[in-house]
Design a protein around this motif. Structure first.
Motif, mmCIF file in Angstrom:
data_model
loop_
_atom_site.group_PDB
_atom_site.id
_atom_site.type_symbol
_atom_site.label_atom_id
_atom_site.label_comp_id
_atom_site.label_asym_id
_atom_site.label_seq_id
_atom_site.Cartn_x
_atom_site.Cartn_y
_atom_site.Cartn_z
ATOM 1 N N ALA A 192 7.133 5.927 -9.506
ATOM 2 C CA ALA A 192 7.576 7.064 -8.693
ATOM 3 C C ALA A 192 6.713 7.200 -7.444
ATOM 4 O O ALA A 192 7.220 7.493 -6.347
ATOM 5 N N LEU A 193 5.408 6.982 -7.590
ATOM 6 C CA LEU A 193 4.511 7.022 -6.437
ATOM 7 C C LEU A 193 4.839 5.892 -5.457
ATOM 8 O O LEU A 193 4.821 6.096 -4.238
ATOM 9 N N ALA A 194 5.160 4.718 -5.978
ATOM 10 C CA ALA A 194 5.516 3.599 -5.106
ATOM 11 C C ALA A 194 6.780 3.910 -4.302
ATOM 12 O O ALA A 194 6.852 3.627 -3.095
ATOM 13 N N ILE A 195 7.779 4.499 -4.953
ATOM 14 C CA ILE A 195 9.013 4.860 -4.252
ATOM 15 C C ILE A 195 8.720 5.866 -3.143
ATOM 16 O O ILE A 195 9.187 5.712 -1.998
ATOM 17 N N ALA A 196 7.949 6.904 -3.470
ATOM 18 C CA ALA A 196 7.642 7.929 -2.468
ATOM 19 C C ALA A 196 6.892 7.329 -1.291
ATOM 20 O O ALA A 196 7.176 7.654 -0.120
ATOM 21 N N THR A 197 5.946 6.445 -1.559
ATOM 22 C CA THR A 197 5.178 5.826 -0.474
ATOM 23 C C THR A 197 6.085 4.971 0.397
ATOM 24 O O THR A 197 5.947 4.954 1.635
ATOM 25 N N ALA A 198 7.030 4.266 -0.217
ATOM 26 C CA ALA A 198 7.960 3.442 0.551
ATOM 27 C C ALA A 198 8.846 4.277 1.460
ATOM 28 O O ALA A 198 9.257 3.824 2.538
ATOM 29 N N VAL A 199 9.147 5.522 1.038
ATOM 30 C CA VAL A 199 9.969 6.414 1.873
ATOM 31 C C VAL A 199 9.115 7.086 2.942
ATOM 32 O O VAL A 199 9.513 7.171 4.114
ATOM 33 N N PHE A 200 7.912 7.563 2.575
ATOM 34 C CA PHE A 200 7.061 8.285 3.517
ATOM 35 C C PHE A 200 6.403 7.367 4.541
ATOM 36 O O PHE A 200 6.158 7.770 5.681
ATOM 37 N N ALA A 201 6.082 6.142 4.150
ATOM 38 C CA ALA A 201 5.351 5.215 5.031
ATOM 39 C C ALA A 201 5.924 3.808 4.881
ATOM 40 O O ALA A 201 5.251 2.894 4.391
ATOM 41 N N PRO A 202 7.165 3.602 5.297
ATOM 42 C CA PRO A 202 7.826 2.308 5.060
ATOM 43 C C PRO A 202 7.119 1.129 5.712
ATOM 44 O O PRO A 202 7.206 -0.002 5.216
ATOM 45 N N GLU A 203 6.385 1.386 6.791
ATOM 46 C CA GLU A 203 5.687 0.294 7.482
ATOM 47 C C GLU A 203 4.540 -0.278 6.667
ATOM 48 O O GLU A 203 4.052 -1.385 6.962
ATOM 49 N N ARG A 204 4.122 0.429 5.618
ATOM 50 C CA ARG A 204 2.988 -0.026 4.807
ATOM 51 C C ARG A 204 3.428 -0.789 3.552
ATOM 52 O O ARG A 204 2.586 -1.300 2.816
ATOM 53 N N VAL A 205 4.733 -0.822 3.310
ATOM 54 C CA VAL A 205 5.232 -1.353 2.028
ATOM 55 C C VAL A 205 6.079 -2.599 2.281
ATOM 56 O O VAL A 205 7.157 -2.528 2.879
ATOM 57 N N ALA A 206 5.584 -3.751 1.805
ATOM 58 C CA ALA A 206 6.312 -5.007 1.951
ATOM 59 C C ALA A 206 7.391 -5.162 0.880
ATOM 60 O O ALA A 206 8.388 -5.864 1.081
ATOM 61 N N GLY A 207 7.179 -4.532 -0.269
ATOM 62 C CA GLY A 207 8.137 -4.623 -1.360
ATOM 63 C C GLY A 207 7.696 -3.741 -2.508
ATOM 64 O O GLY A 207 6.558 -3.252 -2.552
ATOM 65 N N LEU A 208 8.608 -3.527 -3.454
ATOM 66 C CA LEU A 208 8.345 -2.688 -4.619
ATOM 67 C C LEU A 208 8.692 -3.449 -5.890
ATOM 68 O O LEU A 208 9.736 -4.108 -5.961
ATOM 69 N N VAL A 209 7.820 -3.328 -6.878
ATOM 70 C CA VAL A 209 8.152 -3.736 -8.241
ATOM 71 C C VAL A 209 8.015 -2.486 -9.101
ATOM 72 O O VAL A 209 6.935 -1.892 -9.169
ATOM 73 N N LEU A 210 9.100 -2.077 -9.726
ATOM 74 C CA LEU A 210 9.140 -0.814 -10.458
ATOM 75 C C LEU A 210 9.361 -1.098 -11.929
ATOM 76 O O LEU A 210 10.376 -1.682 -12.323
ATOM 77 N N LEU A 211 8.408 -0.676 -12.779
ATOM 78 C CA LEU A 211 8.467 -0.911 -14.215
ATOM 79 C C LEU A 211 8.685 0.415 -14.934
ATOM 80 O O LEU A 211 7.873 1.332 -14.805
ATOM 81 N N GLY A 212 9.754 0.537 -15.676
ATOM 82 C CA GLY A 212 9.961 1.736 -16.480
ATOM 83 C C GLY A 212 9.845 3.012 -15.679
ATOM 84 O O GLY A 212 9.272 4.004 -16.148
ATOM 85 N N THR A 213 10.423 3.006 -14.487
ATOM 86 C CA THR A 213 10.235 4.127 -13.553
ATOM 87 C C THR A 213 11.322 5.183 -13.723
ATOM 88 O O THR A 213 12.512 4.850 -13.737
ATOM 89 N N PRO A 214 10.954 6.462 -13.830
ATOM 90 C CA PRO A 214 11.972 7.505 -13.914
ATOM 91 C C PRO A 214 12.828 7.545 -12.650
ATOM 92 O O PRO A 214 12.308 7.514 -11.527
ATOM 93 N N ALA A 215 14.128 7.620 -12.827
ATOM 94 C CA ALA A 215 15.070 7.775 -11.718
ATOM 95 C C ALA A 215 16.305 8.461 -12.267
ATOM 96 O O ALA A 215 16.665 8.277 -13.436
ATOM 97 N N GLY A 216 16.943 9.269 -11.432
ATOM 98 C CA GLY A 216 18.067 10.042 -11.912
ATOM 99 C C GLY A 216 17.606 11.092 -12.907
ATOM 100 O O GLY A 216 16.466 11.567 -12.846
ATOM 101 N N GLU A 217 18.470 11.474 -13.824
ATOM 102 C CA GLU A 217 18.145 12.479 -14.833
ATOM 103 C C GLU A 217 18.398 11.904 -16.230
ATOM 104 O O GLU A 217 19.350 11.154 -16.439
#
Length: 281
Positions: free
Chosen positions: A113-138
């Motif tokens: 969740a922190l990785a997703i937020a960082t990618a949205v808030f500071a996209p220039e700092r994020v080359a890619g995301l690997v998300l493991l067991g990450t909460p999304a939706g409800e």
């Protein structure tokens, strides 16, 4: 008890000051940077989430694993207001201090969740995301997520919580229990943890709300969604939701695997990360 005494079970790493927090982190290997972001829970730390898989990743990448503000051996400030914006600011400050301009963020659960937020808030700092067991939706609150808030420190209680997370509870070793318990038993540690996460009760206590479709659609970075098919903590449907709504997402589902893909299937996980991050150019 001092940090040195706790480090008998949880080895301390290096120290950097970031966003007003004395921050513990581990830095291994050389190459393109991977930033490993741990999950939440009593006694959690970068060490507990990543130490067994780091050698596999550090053979091709520089792996940076910080204890997120308020967790592990990183400072918890009683006057701090902890939310996703603070955690993202802290992460970016760590990257600034380590002179890392851009990195692949690898996030487990809360770390995702922190990785997703960082990618949205500071996209220039994020080359890619690997998300493991990450909460999304409800999805409905699960026993694994609920148990952390009500945990009372003891080795037996810690073992019971940890056995909720993997597909095969046999991977929960005495060493794992001791390391998590050592941090959770520090004076005030559980009270601090309860200030970091909301109590799973009240009108909304039955539902977990992760990143929504609109927020996920703002992620511009390429993403690899990794999920255990038998994850009882954050169900597979959450990973599928993220995969549907992050525009540049691919997905890999591990069978006979729970919430800790990096601990349950370390070699296969490291191969997936290397293929993904190595292909980003």
């Amino acid at each position: 008890m001092s940090v040195t005494e706790y480090s008998r079970e949880v080895p301390s790493g290096l120290t950097v000051h970031a966003a007003g927090h004395r921050t513990n982190y581990y830095d291994n290997g050389e190459g393109p940077p991977l930033v490993l972001l741990h999950g939440s829970g009593p006694g959690v730390s970068a060490y507990s989430n990543w130490h067994s898989v780091t050698p596999l990743l550090a053979s091709n990448f520089r792996t940076i694993a910080p204890d997120i503000a308020g967790y592990g051996l990183t400072e918890f400030r009683a006057d701090g207001h902890y939310d996703i914006k603070l955690w993202a600011a802290h992460l970016l400050a760590v990257l600034d201090a380590l002179e890392v301009d851009r990195a692949v963020l690898v996030g487990n659960s809360f770390g995702g969740a922190l990785a997703i937020a960082t990618a949205v808030f500071a996209p220039e700092r994020v080359a890619g995301l690997v998300l493991l067991g990450t909460p999304a939706g409800e999805f409905p609150m699960t026993p694994g997520l609920r148990s952390g808030w009500y945990y009372e420190p003891s080795p037996e209680n810690m073992r019971a919580i940890l056995r909720e997370f993997p597909f095969d509870p046999g991977i929960v070793t005495d060493e794992m229990v001791a390391a998590r318990y050592a941090l959770s038993a520090r004076p005030g540690a559980q009270e601090a943890f309860r200030r970091l996460v909301p109590e799973p009760s009240g009108a909304d206590g039955g539902t977990v709300r992760g990143a929504g479709a609109g927020f996920l659609a703002k992620v511009a970075a390429p993403a690899l969604i990794v999920h255990g098919r038998e994850d009882r903590v954050v169900p597979l449907e959450a990973g599928l939701f993220a995969g549907r709504h992050i525009p540049g997402a691919d997905m890999h589902v591990f069978g006979r695997c729970g919430h800790w893909v990096q601990l349950e299937r370390p070699e296969a996980f490291a191969r997936q990360v290397a293929l993904f991050a190595g292909g980003l150019g």
